[in-house]
Structures are given as C-alpha cells and as structure tokens.
Design a protein around this motif. Structure first.
Motif, PDB file in Angstrom:
ATOM      1  N   LYS A 276      45.337  38.187  47.614  1.00  0.00           N
ATOM      2  CA  LYS A 276      44.370  39.273  47.409  1.00  0.00           C
ATOM      3  C   LYS A 276      44.590  39.945  46.054  1.00  0.00           C
ATOM      4  O   LYS A 276      43.629  40.221  45.327  1.00  0.00           O
ATOM      5  CB  LYS A 276      44.495  40.305  48.532  1.00  0.00           C
ATOM      6  CG  LYS A 276      44.024  39.821  49.891  1.00  0.00           C
ATOM      7  CD  LYS A 276      44.180  40.918  50.931  1.00  0.00           C
ATOM      8  CE  LYS A 276      43.761  40.431  52.313  1.00  0.00           C
ATOM      9  NZ  LYS A 276      43.905  41.492  53.326  1.00  0.00           N
ATOM     10  N   PHE A 277      45.856  40.217  45.732  1.00  0.00           N
ATOM     11  CA  PHE A 277      46.171  40.811  44.430  1.00  0.00           C
ATOM     12  C   PHE A 277      45.774  39.869  43.292  1.00  0.00           C
ATOM     13  O   PHE A 277      45.241  40.304  42.263  1.00  0.00           O
ATOM     14  CB  PHE A 277      47.665  41.136  44.335  1.00  0.00           C
ATOM     15  CG  PHE A 277      48.021  42.506  44.829  1.00  0.00           C
ATOM     16  CD1 PHE A 277      47.711  43.636  44.095  1.00  0.00           C
ATOM     17  CD2 PHE A 277      48.667  42.660  46.054  1.00  0.00           C
ATOM     18  CE1 PHE A 277      48.042  44.900  44.561  1.00  0.00           C
ATOM     19  CE2 PHE A 277      49.002  43.924  46.522  1.00  0.00           C
ATOM     20  CZ  PHE A 277      48.694  45.047  45.778  1.00  0.00           C
ATOM     21  N   PHE A 278      46.035  38.581  43.490  1.00  0.00           N
ATOM     22  CA  PHE A 278      45.733  37.605  42.441  1.00  0.00           C
ATOM     23  C   PHE A 278      44.226  37.526  42.188  1.00  0.00           C
ATOM     24  O   PHE A 278      43.778  37.483  41.028  1.00  0.00           O
ATOM     25  CB  PHE A 278      46.277  36.230  42.835  1.00  0.00           C
ATOM     26  CG  PHE A 278      46.033  35.170  41.802  1.00  0.00           C
ATOM     27  CD1 PHE A 278      46.746  35.171  40.608  1.00  0.00           C
ATOM     28  CD2 PHE A 278      45.093  34.182  42.021  1.00  0.00           C
ATOM     29  CE1 PHE A 278      46.517  34.196  39.639  1.00  0.00           C
ATOM     30  CE2 PHE A 278      44.854  33.201  41.065  1.00  0.00           C
ATOM     31  CZ  PHE A 278      45.571  33.210  39.873  1.00  0.00           C
ATOM     32  N   ILE A 279      43.432  37.527  43.265  1.00  0.00           N
ATOM     33  CA  ILE A 279      41.982  37.465  43.098  1.00  0.00           C
ATOM     34  C   ILE A 279      41.459  38.713  42.402  1.00  0.00           C
ATOM     35  O   ILE A 279      40.586  38.643  41.526  1.00  0.00           O
ATOM     36  CB  ILE A 279      41.297  37.275  44.469  1.00  0.00           C
ATOM     37  CG1 ILE A 279      41.585  35.873  45.009  1.00  0.00           C
ATOM     38  CG2 ILE A 279      39.796  37.495  44.371  1.00  0.00           C
ATOM     39  CD1 ILE A 279      40.996  35.609  46.367  1.00  0.00           C
ATOM     40  N   LEU A 280      42.009  39.876  42.776  1.00  0.00           N
ATOM     41  CA  LEU A 280      41.608  41.116  42.098  1.00  0.00           C
ATOM     42  C   LEU A 280      42.003  41.072  40.628  1.00  0.00           C
ATOM     43  O   LEU A 280      41.234  41.487  39.750  1.00  0.00           O
ATOM     44  CB  LEU A 280      42.245  42.317  42.784  1.00  0.00           C
ATOM     45  CG  LEU A 280      41.906  43.692  42.179  1.00  0.00           C
ATOM     46  CD1 LEU A 280      40.414  43.960  42.261  1.00  0.00           C
ATOM     47  CD2 LEU A 280      42.689  44.791  42.882  1.00  0.00           C
ATOM     48  N   PHE A 281      43.199  40.549  40.345  1.00  0.00           N
ATOM     49  CA  PHE A 281      43.664  40.420  38.961  1.00  0.00           C
ATOM     50  C   PHE A 281      42.735  39.521  38.156  1.00  0.00           C
ATOM     51  O   PHE A 281      42.340  39.844  37.021  1.00  0.00           O
ATOM     52  CB  PHE A 281      45.095  39.864  38.950  1.00  0.00           C
ATOM     53  CG  PHE A 281      45.613  39.521  37.584  1.00  0.00           C
ATOM     54  CD1 PHE A 281      46.152  40.505  36.775  1.00  0.00           C
ATOM     55  CD2 PHE A 281      45.557  38.210  37.120  1.00  0.00           C
ATOM     56  CE1 PHE A 281      46.623  40.188  35.508  1.00  0.00           C
ATOM     57  CE2 PHE A 281      46.030  37.889  35.858  1.00  0.00           C
ATOM     58  CZ  PHE A 281      46.558  38.873  35.046  1.00  0.00           C
ATOM     59  N   ILE A 282      42.370  38.372  38.732  1.00  0.00           N
ATOM     60  CA  ILE A 282      41.478  37.435  38.047  1.00  0.00           C
ATOM     61  C   ILE A 282      40.104  38.070  37.825  1.00  0.00           C
ATOM     62  O   ILE A 282      39.470  37.884  36.774  1.00  0.00           O
ATOM     63  CB  ILE A 282      41.348  36.124  38.850  1.00  0.00           C
ATOM     64  CG1 ILE A 282      42.690  35.382  38.859  1.00  0.00           C
ATOM     65  CG2 ILE A 282      40.269  35.235  38.266  1.00  0.00           C
ATOM     66  CD1 ILE A 282      43.169  34.965  37.489  1.00  0.00           C
ATOM     67  N   THR A 283      39.616  38.831  38.819  1.00  0.00           N
ATOM     68  CA  THR A 283      38.332  39.510  38.673  1.00  0.00           C
ATOM     69  C   THR A 283      38.372  40.503  37.513  1.00  0.00           C
ATOM     70  O   THR A 283      37.448  40.564  36.693  1.00  0.00           O
ATOM     71  CB  THR A 283      37.970  40.252  39.967  1.00  0.00           C
ATOM     72  OG1 THR A 283      37.938  39.319  41.057  1.00  0.00           O
ATOM     73  CG2 THR A 283      36.609  40.914  39.858  1.00  0.00           C
ATOM     74  N   MET A 284      39.452  41.278  37.450  1.00  0.00           N
ATOM     75  CA  MET A 284      39.593  42.239  36.353  1.00  0.00           C
ATOM     76  C   MET A 284      39.706  41.531  35.008  1.00  0.00           C
ATOM     77  O   MET A 284      39.148  41.994  34.002  1.00  0.00           O
ATOM     78  CB  MET A 284      40.824  43.111  36.590  1.00  0.00           C
ATOM     79  CG  MET A 284      40.691  44.091  37.745  1.00  0.00           C
ATOM     80  SD  MET A 284      42.178  45.094  37.925  1.00  0.00           S
ATOM     81  CE  MET A 284      41.690  46.177  39.280  1.00  0.00           C
ATOM     82  N   LEU A 285      40.406  40.386  34.983  1.00  0.00           N
ATOM     83  CA  LEU A 285      40.533  39.624  33.742  1.00  0.00           C
ATOM     84  C   LEU A 285      39.166  39.113  33.285  1.00  0.00           C
ATOM     85  O   LEU A 285      38.813  39.225  32.097  1.00  0.00           O
ATOM     86  CB  LEU A 285      41.497  38.455  33.950  1.00  0.00           C
ATOM     87  CG  LEU A 285      41.693  37.515  32.748  1.00  0.00           C
ATOM     88  CD1 LEU A 285      42.247  38.272  31.552  1.00  0.00           C
ATOM     89  CD2 LEU A 285      42.610  36.349  33.121  1.00  0.00           C
ATOM     90  N   GLY A 286      38.399  38.552  34.211  1.00  0.00           N
ATOM     91  CA  GLY A 286      37.070  38.069  33.863  1.00  0.00           C
ATOM     92  C   GLY A 286      36.165  39.181  33.370  1.00  0.00           C
ATOM     93  O   GLY A 286      35.419  39.031  32.389  1.00  0.00           O
ATOM     94  N   THR A 287      36.236  40.333  34.049  1.00  0.00           N
ATOM     95  CA  THR A 287      35.439  41.486  33.635  1.00  0.00           C
ATOM     96  C   THR A 287      35.843  41.954  32.242  1.00  0.00           C
ATOM     97  O   THR A 287      34.991  42.268  31.400  1.00  0.00           O
ATOM     98  CB  THR A 287      35.624  42.640  34.635  1.00  0.00           C
ATOM     99  OG1 THR A 287      35.220  42.198  35.935  1.00  0.00           O
ATOM    100  CG2 THR A 287      34.792  43.839  34.234  1.00  0.00           C
ATOM    101  N   SER A 288      37.134  41.990  31.982  1.00  0.00           N
ATOM    102  CA  SER A 288      37.630  42.418  30.672  1.00  0.00           C
ATOM    103  C   SER A 288      37.182  41.465  29.573  1.00  0.00           C
ATOM    104  O   SER A 288      36.847  41.891  28.461  1.00  0.00           O
ATOM    105  CB  SER A 288      39.160  42.504  30.693  1.00  0.00           C
ATOM    106  OG  SER A 288      39.602  43.411  31.676  1.00  0.00           O
TER     107      SER A 288
END
Length: 773
Positions: free
Chosen positions: A196-208
């Motif tokens: 869950k943390f990893f998916i949120l991290f990847i989402t934030m990375l993509g958004t950034s």
C-alpha cells in the motif's frame, strides 16, 4: 373532557390501523421526490459509515452518444490535448543528433524508432488501451490510483476505511484462472501495508513527474519555437532568444486565470492550422527530397542502427522519447472531453500529421544532413517561413498551456485525496467541471519555468531533463495499467505478457537511456519530484496521524446522547453546524467544547466533509443524513460527499441545499419510523387511513417548523475545531521533526479549513485542542 377523550382514543387506535395500499402509495410519492433519490439507493439498515462510501455511477462524457457533440468535443480537444505532442517535431531530431549525422542510413533507423514508438505508445497504449482505464470518465495518475482503491482496499487515506459495496469480491464468482489471479492480486494489495505504501509512493512519484512536465514543457516548447527566428535573423544571440522566451512565459502564466475554456478552446483553430501545416510540409518534403524514407517502416533498420552505433544508439533513445511528449496529456485531460472524441481527433488529424512531419524532415535530412541541429525550420520552404514561424510560436504557447492545465487538475485530485496541502482551487468553467485554476501552483510553475529557462538557456539540456520526466510517467502508467488488467479487467495472461514485453519493455529501455544523461540536466525533474513528494508525503502522514487520533478518541453515540440530555447543558435557540473530519463518529473536540461552553443550540448538525475516490458526486447524492435518537434532541449527523473534481460551492448555495435536504430527510424519517408499526395491520376504512396520514404529516411538519424556527433566530452558527498536532512523549526524533515542525509549518502556511469551505467568518467559532499523536 367527555368529547376529547374518545377523540384521543380514536387517534391512538388509528395509529395502528392504516391500509397498506395507501402506505405504499405514500412511500412511492416520497421516494419519487427529486431530493429523495439518493436515499432510495441506500439501504436503511446499513451503517452510516457504509452508506457514506457508496455512490451512484457518474454520467461522464465518455458515455455521450450524440455524434454532433462527439465531433464538437473532438475539434475542441485539438486546442487542449495535443499541443505538446504536436510541437515535438520542433526539437526531436536535434535532440537525437546533437553532434550531427554520422551515417546517412542512421536517418532510417531513427525514423523507424520514431514511427514505432508513436505507434506502440501513443496510438495503441494511450489512445486505445489507457483511455479505457479511466475513473468514471477522468484520467491521470491519481485517477488510476483511485480506480485501484475502489476495487481493493489498498488506500492509506484514512477517510476511506468503510467497506465499499462497489468493491468487487472475486471469491463470490465462479472460479477460473483469471478470477483466481485477480483475487490473489487483490488480497495481496489489501493485506500488505508495504505494498500500500509502495503504490502510494509510486502515485506521488508519477504525479510529481507530471508536474515536472508542466514546468519543462513551456520552457522547451517556447525556446524551440522562438529559436527558429535565427534562420531569418542570424544576428540574434542565444541570450536575446532566452529573454524573449522568458517574456512570453510570464505572459502565458498570467492568462491562466481565464481558464481552459476561454484559452484552449479558442486556440483549437490555430492548432488545427498547425497540424495541417506540418502535415502538408512533411508530404511536400517527402516527395521532393527522398520518398525512399518510406523504407523506415521496416523495423530491420532499427537493428542495423544499433549494430552500427551500439552505445551511441542506446544514448540517442533519450532524444527519441521526446517524440512521445504530450501522450500522457491524452489521458490526464480526459475529464474535459470523452474517450471517443479523443480517439477520433487522434486518428484523423493528429497522428497522421505528426507522422508526415517526421517523414518529411527525415527526407529533407537525407540530402541536407548538415542541418540536423535545426531540422524543423531548415526543412520549411522559404516562401512560408514567416507564417510558419508565427504559427509555431502560437502552437508552442498553446502546448505549454495544456500541460499547465493538466497540472492544476492533478493538484486538485491529490488535494481531495489528502495528499497535498490545502490550496485554492478555482473552477473556471460552469460547463466543464474538470477545468480548474490553482493560483498558488500557477505562481510556483511560472517561477520554476523562468528559472529553468534562465539557467539552461537552450533546449538540449532541457530536453535531457524532459526525457526523464516523460519516461518515468510512462513506465508508472504502464505499471498501474498491468494491475488494472489483472485485477479489474481480468485480461488473458497472454495479452498481459505481450503488453509487458513490447510496450512496457520499450518504455523501460527509454528510461534507462534518459537516466544516462542524469548529470547533463536529467537531475532536474528528479529534484522537482523529490521536493514535491516530500511535501506530499509530509502532509499525508500528518493528516493520517491526526485522523487516526480522532478515530481512537471519538465520541460514541451513547456518550453524545448522555451529554445532550444532561440538564446542566442549556439548549439555546438556533441551528449550529459542528464540523468534524470523522465519518465514523463525533470528534473529541465536541466534549472539549461542551466542558468549556455548557450550551447547545436547539438544532445541532454534525457535518463531515468526505472525499470519495470518484471524480464527481451528483447533487442529489451530496448530503447524507442520520438522526441521533431520541428524536426530541433534534441532533443530526450529516456527511457531505464530494468527488475529487467537485467544487466547494458558495456558502449561500450550500446552506440552501443543506437546509432543504435536512427538511426532506425529517419528513421521510418520520414516515419510515411509523412504517414498521403499520405495514402488517389489516385494512381499515379510508377515513381512518386519511386521519393517520394527516397525523404523520402533522408530526413531520412540527419537526420541520422547529428547524425553521432555529433558522429564523439568526444565521447558522459554525463550530470548528482548531487542533494542534504534536508528537506524543517517547516518539522518535524523526517523528517529532516531521509532526511538530514540518507538518505544522505546512498547516500554518496554507489555507485554513474555514477558507476551503468558504464558511462565513462572522458566524464561526473555533475550539482549540491539542492532539498527541
């Protein structure tokens, strides 16, 4: 008394003697009411938390069947979606051949790479596959994330804790390999906190990285377009071109406040002319110089190109990836249009024109290889150079504007999902809800664009940075898309493997190439991403800790009734709204308030603002009420539900909707509370039923009048918690640093909750309390 007594007895008896047919008719009338449609959809015996997470399917533009509307949207999308993709011929070939063309056949290999990259990633991946993975008609990285969270409890956002009935339960289906695979992935997402943390991290990375696109696109597009003037005015220096570009960029960001509706749509004819120009010039050059470049359709030239150039060929992929810039905008801007309209405009105008432009430039370079550093303007016929220059500059400005608008939409999505500090979001179009403007982000993007332009001065280093941002976004989108294929679409494993070994592998190859140029400007988007992700994660971490504290210390319904029934607590006339972020109970700030101010208003409504992981919630589904028993207390709970693209309406409109639907809820609630006592009774005379119906209506009317009396006393009073979040004793140094300093600094630096919800400050009472998290 002799007359009154029998009447009272008769009324008492009539409460239990109602004809079921009339009751059912009355029930239908209530449910047919416009304002009661949402309540009909919700099961009355479910928990309030469960109901709050349910929603109706949005009627999005992707379902439009009117071909006239589709064609209109297809034309308008040209002015908003394709600017970046359409202006990429300005700088792609110079980026691939920064030191010139070493072998003439390299042009075949590079052209073949461009052709198949556009075919596989832009056309097949985005136009025909990714657009189908939309979240109720909306696209982008956070839309994919919310889509996954709606089909599995994979979200870390604390206000999504209630089980969502829309979530698929594959174990209830008939077992087969696809369903077992989907169920396994779903269980893995739900049961692993690390994932869950990893998916949120990847989402934030993509958004950034998309935000990085919003910074780099204006720089490289405007610099490339303005740089073309050197063909006609060789006396201009790079510094002069840089300052001209800076001036254009500042003006560009100043007009953002007028919104996509007024800017982008009015420029659709200009971009249409641009695509006609580059397509026509490409065809002209193709037939004039070397029609033999059509052989580049043969992928064998790619293999020969790599054999000749080896490592240099791999490095040149960082320039090839620039031909794909703007492909992500097809998905990110989907909420403005429809899937069909974007597919039509892509296949009929955009894709053919861009392909013709690259083939024409390649044909020209076969005879003028020395012009590789300025391939676009060199290949333009001299007779139409100035008209082409003017259109190119305008197209570059429009291209920049489209990515900036996409950045605004992404910020709004992350804001609504608790992953970005509160900023002001302005809806610039009453017709299209997805068109927004964020003043603070606009200013930050402008300063960053000016800084990058002044720092790099030319398109070569900016292109290196741009390539990293583009490649990261594409690989992250593909990773989410594979999850969607497995878990939601239940796609055949062979098709998933084909996708991974062709499109995803190509994107990873591009990413490896652009990372090689990390020190030559490639570090810039990663620096942007690191800063943006740090802000997003700090905010999300503090937000979750604060919410969990409230959840652990919430006021139970029994405690609430006990407090409200206490004779030492005075009930004063008026209606008060007590704002709480909790859906699963009442905020602990309420007990803190009563302990210091032993008075409650005659009508009290606990308001919880809930963001659902969908793009929009219909107005009839916006408010969800529940009564706190006993009914004599006149205490209600209300959940106001927003999608991540819904605007927070002006207070007067909000007040009117809330009070109207509260009264409608009271009428329905009074009727439903009588229904269990009457549905099993035998039929009686219609006069008896009419008397009972009037009695029920009289009870409901008295409660509605109580609300009206509370409103007549004065304007609504707003009670809101002003909490200070601090790390508890014994916390680690890092946690104290994050909570006590970083998160609280962010909270003080951004807009406050009452400003976000546009609450009248003259009627606002804040209650302070410290949370030890």
């Amino acid at each position: 008394m002799e007359v009154g007594s029998p009447m009272e007895q008769e009324r008492s008896r009539e409460e239990h003697n109602v004809d079921q047919e009339i009751l059912e008719e009355q029930k239908d009338d209530i449910f047919k009411s416009k304002n009661m449609r949402s309540h009909k959809k919700l099961a009355l015996h479910d928990s309030f938390d469960l109901e709050a997470s349910r929603f109706t399917t949005n009627q999005d533009l992707s379902q439009v069947e009117d071909w006239k509307t589709i064609m209109k949207l297809a034309f308008q999308s040209i002015g908003v979606v394709y600017g970046d993709l359409g202006t990429s011929p300005l700088y792609v070939l110079p980026g691939i051949f920064p030191t010139g063309i070493k072998h003439n056949d390299d042009i075949f290999g590079v052209l073949s790479l461009i052709f198949y990259s556009l075919m596989l990633i832009t056309l097949i991946k985005y136009v025909f596959i990714v657009l189908a993975a939309n979240d109720n008609g909306d696209g982008g990285t956070f839309a994919l994330y919310s889509l996954l969270c709606r089909h599995a409890k994979a979200s870390l956002t604390p206000n999504q804790q209630a089980e969502d009935q829309e979530v698929s339960n594959y174990r209830l289906d008939v077992p087969n390999r696809r369903l077992k695979r989907a169920s396994f992935v779903k269980s893995m997402l739900e049961n692993s906190q690390t994932i869950k943390f990893f998916i949120l991290f990847i989402t934030m990375l993509g958004t950034s990285m998309v935000l990085g696109d919003g910074i780099l696109t204006p720089c490289i597009s405007v610099l490339s377009a303005v740089g073309g003037v050197k063909e006609a005015a060789s006396g201009l220096t790079d510094n002069m071109i840089m300052w001209i570009s800076v001036g254009i960029l500042i003006v560009l960001f100043q007009v953002q406040r007028f919104g996509t509706d007024k800017i982008g749509y009015s420029f659709a004819p200009i971009l249409t002319i641009w695509f006609i120009f580059i397509g026509s010039i490409g065809l002209y050059n193709f037939f004039k110089y070397d029609p033999g470049v059509i052989k580049a359709i043969n992928p064998m030239y790619i293999i020969q190109y790599f054999k000749r150039n080896k490592k240099d060929a791999w490095i040149s992929l960082g320039g090839v990836v620039l031909c794909l810039t703007g492909s992500e905008a097809l998905f990110a801007d989907l909420g403005h249009f429809s899937v069909r309209s974007i597919q039509i405009s892509s296949c009929t105008i955009v894709f053919p024109s861009v392909i013709f432009a690259y083939f024409g430039q390649a044909s020209y370079l076969r005879q003028h290889s020395q012009d590789a550093s300025n391939a676009f303007y060199s290949s333009v016929p001299k007779s139409i150079y100035w008209p082409m220059f003017v259109v190119a500059v305008m197209a570059a400005i429009i291209a920049s504007q489209s990515l900036i608008s996409a950045s605004f939409s992404i910020i709004q999505q992350s804001l609504a999902l608790g992953c970005f500090p509160r900023v002001k979001v302005v809806h610039t179009s009453s017709k299209y809800k997805g068109q927004v403007y964020v003043p603070e982000i606009n200013t930050i993007l402008m300063l960053a664009c000016v800084g990058v332009t002044l720092g790099f001065k030319n398109t070569l280093k900016i292109g290196n940075a741009y390539g990293i941002a583009v490649a990261f976004v594409y690989t992250i989108t593909s990773a989410f898309l594979v999850l969607v294929m497995v878990m939601i679409w239940k796609t055949n494993i062979c098709l998933i493997v084909i996708y991974a070994l062709s499109i995803w592998l190509l994107e990873l190859l591009f990413l490896s190439s652009v990372l090689y140029k990390f020190m030559d400007g490639g570090y810039l988007p990663l620096l942007f991403a690191m800063v943006t992700m740090t802000i997003m994660y700090l905010w999300n971490y503090g937000y979750r800790k604060k919410y969990i504290y409230e959840l652990d210390n919430k006021v139970s319904p029994v405690k609430l009734v006990e407090i409200a029934s206490d004779t030492s607590i005075h009930r004063i006339p008026g209606l008060a709204l007590f704002y709480t972020e909790l859906v699963q109970g009442i905020s602990p700030i309420f007990t803190h308030y009563v302990a210091n101010v032993p008075a409650l208003h005659s009508v009290l409504v606990f308001i919880s603002i809930k963001s659902l992981p969908i793009c929009t919630v219909p107005l009839e589904d916006r408010f969800l009420f529940k009564r706190v028993e006993p009914r004599e207390l006149s205490i209600f709970r209300c959940i106001v539900r927003y999608g991540y693209k819904d605007s927070r309406t002006e207070w007067e409109f909000f007040k009117e909707m809330l009070t109207t639907q509260l009264k409608d809820f009271i009428r329905k609630d009074v009727f439903m509370s009588r229904l269990p006592h009457t549905t099993n009774m035998a039929s009686h005379e219609s006069d008896d039923n009419e008397v009972l119906r009037l009695r029920i209506e009289d009870i409901a009317q008295r409660e509605v009048e109580k609300v009206d009396e509370a409103l007549n006393v004065g304007d609504i009073v707003h009670l809101m918690g002003e909490n200070e979040v601090v790390a508890s004793k014994g916390s680690s140094f890092l946690k104290k640093l994050v909570i006590n300093y970083a998160y609280n600094w962010l909270r003080r630096s951004v807009r406050q909750v009452d400003e976000v919800f546009m609450i009248p400050r003259k009627r606002l009472l804040k209650v302070g309390m410290t949370y030890d998290v």
